[in-house]
Design a protein around this motif. Structure first.
Motif, short mmCIF file in Angstrom:
data_model
loop_
_atom_site.label_atom_id
_atom_site.label_comp_id
_atom_site.label_asym_id
_atom_site.label_seq_id
_atom_site.Cartn_x
_atom_site.Cartn_y
_atom_site.Cartn_z
N CYS A 7 -9.32 4.76 -4.65
CA CYS A 7 -9.73 3.75 -3.66
C CYS A 7 -9.08 2.39 -3.94
O CYS A 7 -8.57 1.74 -3.03
CB CYS A 7 -11.24 3.59 -3.66
N THR A 8 -9.11 1.99 -5.20
CA THR A 8 -8.64 0.64 -5.53
C THR A 8 -7.13 0.51 -5.54
O THR A 8 -6.60 -0.49 -5.07
CB THR A 8 -9.19 0.19 -6.89
N MET A 9 -6.43 1.51 -6.06
CA MET A 9 -4.98 1.39 -6.20
C MET A 9 -4.21 2.03 -5.04
O MET A 9 -3.12 1.57 -4.70
CB MET A 9 -4.52 2.01 -7.52
N LEU A 10 -4.77 3.09 -4.46
CA LEU A 10 -4.04 3.80 -3.41
C LEU A 10 -4.66 3.60 -2.02
O LEU A 10 -4.19 4.21 -1.05
CB LEU A 10 -3.97 5.29 -3.74
N ASN A 11 -5.73 2.80 -1.95
CA ASN A 11 -6.39 2.49 -0.68
C ASN A 11 -6.83 3.74 0.10
O ASN A 11 -6.71 3.81 1.32
CB ASN A 11 -5.49 1.62 0.21
N ASN B 36 1.05 9.72 4.93
CA ASN B 36 0.70 8.84 6.06
C ASN B 36 0.81 7.36 5.71
O ASN B 36 0.92 6.52 6.59
CB ASN B 36 -0.70 9.15 6.58
N SER B 37 0.78 7.06 4.41
CA SER B 37 0.89 5.65 4.01
C SER B 37 2.29 5.12 4.29
O SER B 37 2.46 3.91 4.45
CB SER B 37 0.56 5.49 2.52
N GLY B 38 3.28 6.00 4.33
CA GLY B 38 4.64 5.58 4.65
C GLY B 38 5.40 4.97 3.50
O GLY B 38 6.56 4.60 3.66
N ASP B 39 4.80 4.86 2.33
CA ASP B 39 5.46 4.28 1.16
C ASP B 39 6.33 5.37 0.50
O ASP B 39 5.82 6.31 -0.12
CB ASP B 39 4.40 3.77 0.18
N ILE C 84 8.38 5.40 -2.08
CA ILE C 84 8.29 5.52 -3.54
C ILE C 84 7.02 6.28 -3.93
O ILE C 84 7.05 7.14 -4.81
CB ILE C 84 8.29 4.12 -4.21
N LEU C 85 5.94 5.99 -3.27
CA LEU C 85 4.67 6.66 -3.53
C LEU C 85 4.74 8.14 -3.18
O LEU C 85 4.25 8.99 -3.94
CB LEU C 85 3.55 5.97 -2.74
N ILE C 86 5.38 8.46 -2.08
CA ILE C 86 5.52 9.86 -1.65
C ILE C 86 6.39 10.63 -2.65
O ILE C 86 6.03 11.73 -3.07
CB ILE C 86 6.11 9.93 -0.23
N ILE C 87 7.50 10.04 -3.04
CA ILE C 87 8.39 10.70 -4.02
C ILE C 87 7.66 10.89 -5.34
O ILE C 87 7.72 11.96 -5.96
CB ILE C 87 9.69 9.88 -4.21
N SER C 88 6.94 9.86 -5.76
CA SER C 88 6.16 9.95 -7.01
C SER C 88 5.13 11.06 -6.93
O SER C 88 4.91 11.80 -7.91
CB SER C 88 5.48 8.63 -7.31
N ALA C 89 4.47 11.20 -5.79
CA ALA C 89 3.45 12.23 -5.61
C ALA C 89 4.06 13.63 -5.73
O ALA C 89 3.51 14.51 -6.40
CB ALA C 89 2.76 12.07 -4.27
N PHE C 90 5.22 13.84 -5.11
CA PHE C 90 5.85 15.15 -5.18
C PHE C 90 6.43 15.45 -6.56
O PHE C 90 6.39 16.59 -7.02
CB PHE C 90 6.90 15.31 -4.07
#
Length: 190
Positions: A67-71, A146-149, A151-157
């Motif tokens: 919640c706090t870091m990834l909204n 869905n966040s569209g970030d 870097i975040l998407i690549i990091s997640a995968f």
């Protein structure tokens, strides 16, 4: 000459070995060693499962970061926390089941039966955790996408790929523990 022959016969009879008794003693010693090996593997596997339980119990403590870091919405953090509690409880149950009855204290046939049940429950608990965890992973990845970030998407995968590699490695290692326990005991089930 006859006296020497009788002495030789007496010496021969005293040195004669009871092969059946030796085979039985050898079998008993082999069974004992196999059960001790299975017992040490059982203890090592139980420690691994206990550690999984402790690790899963950390998920509720890190879920607020969703919640706090990834909204992400609070319900995602709650579901993530509940997943951690569920996996911790399942692994704690499996740990207690593995430790409840030491294989070295059982006759070989009962030890094989118990080891087979341990393997059965091991597979079932892993399947349950995977089935429940997959939708949570899909939800997290969809929200990150869905966040569209980028870097975040690549990091997640990348994290997903690394997590899968580690998870599959640990699963195969755990399966090898129960397979080796059964192999150590199965030799003596006639």
């Amino acid at each position: 000459m006859q006296d020497n022959l009788e002495q030789l016969k007496d010496i021969w009879n005293r040195t004669k070995v009871d092969n059946d008794r030796l085979r039985q003693a050898n079998r008993q010693l082999s069974e004992k060693l196999a059960k001790e090996k299975a017992g040490s593997l059982q203890d090592a596997y139980a420690r691994r499962v206990r550690n999984y339980s402790i690790f899963a119990l950390m998920l509720p403590f890190i879920s607020p970061m969703l919640c706090t870091m990834l909204n992400m919405p609070v319900w995602v953090a709650v579901v993530y926390s509940l997943f951690g509690v569920f996996c911790s409880a399942v692994n704690l149950w499996l740990y207690r089941y593995v430790k409840a009855c030491p294989l070295v204290s059982l006759p070989v046939l009962q030890a094989v039966t118990r080891a087979t049940k341990i393997r059965y429950y091991q597979i079932r608990t892993r399947i349950a955790c995977i089935i429940i965890g997959l939708p949570i992973i899909v939800i997290l990845l969809a929200m990150l996408y869905n966040s569209g970030d980028a870097i975040l998407i690549i990091s997640a995968f990348v994290g997903l790929a690394i997590g899968l590699a580690i998870g599959i490695s640990k699963l195969l290692t755990d399966l090898s523990y129960t397979r080796r326990i059964l192999a150590a005991l199965s030799e003596f089930t006639d």
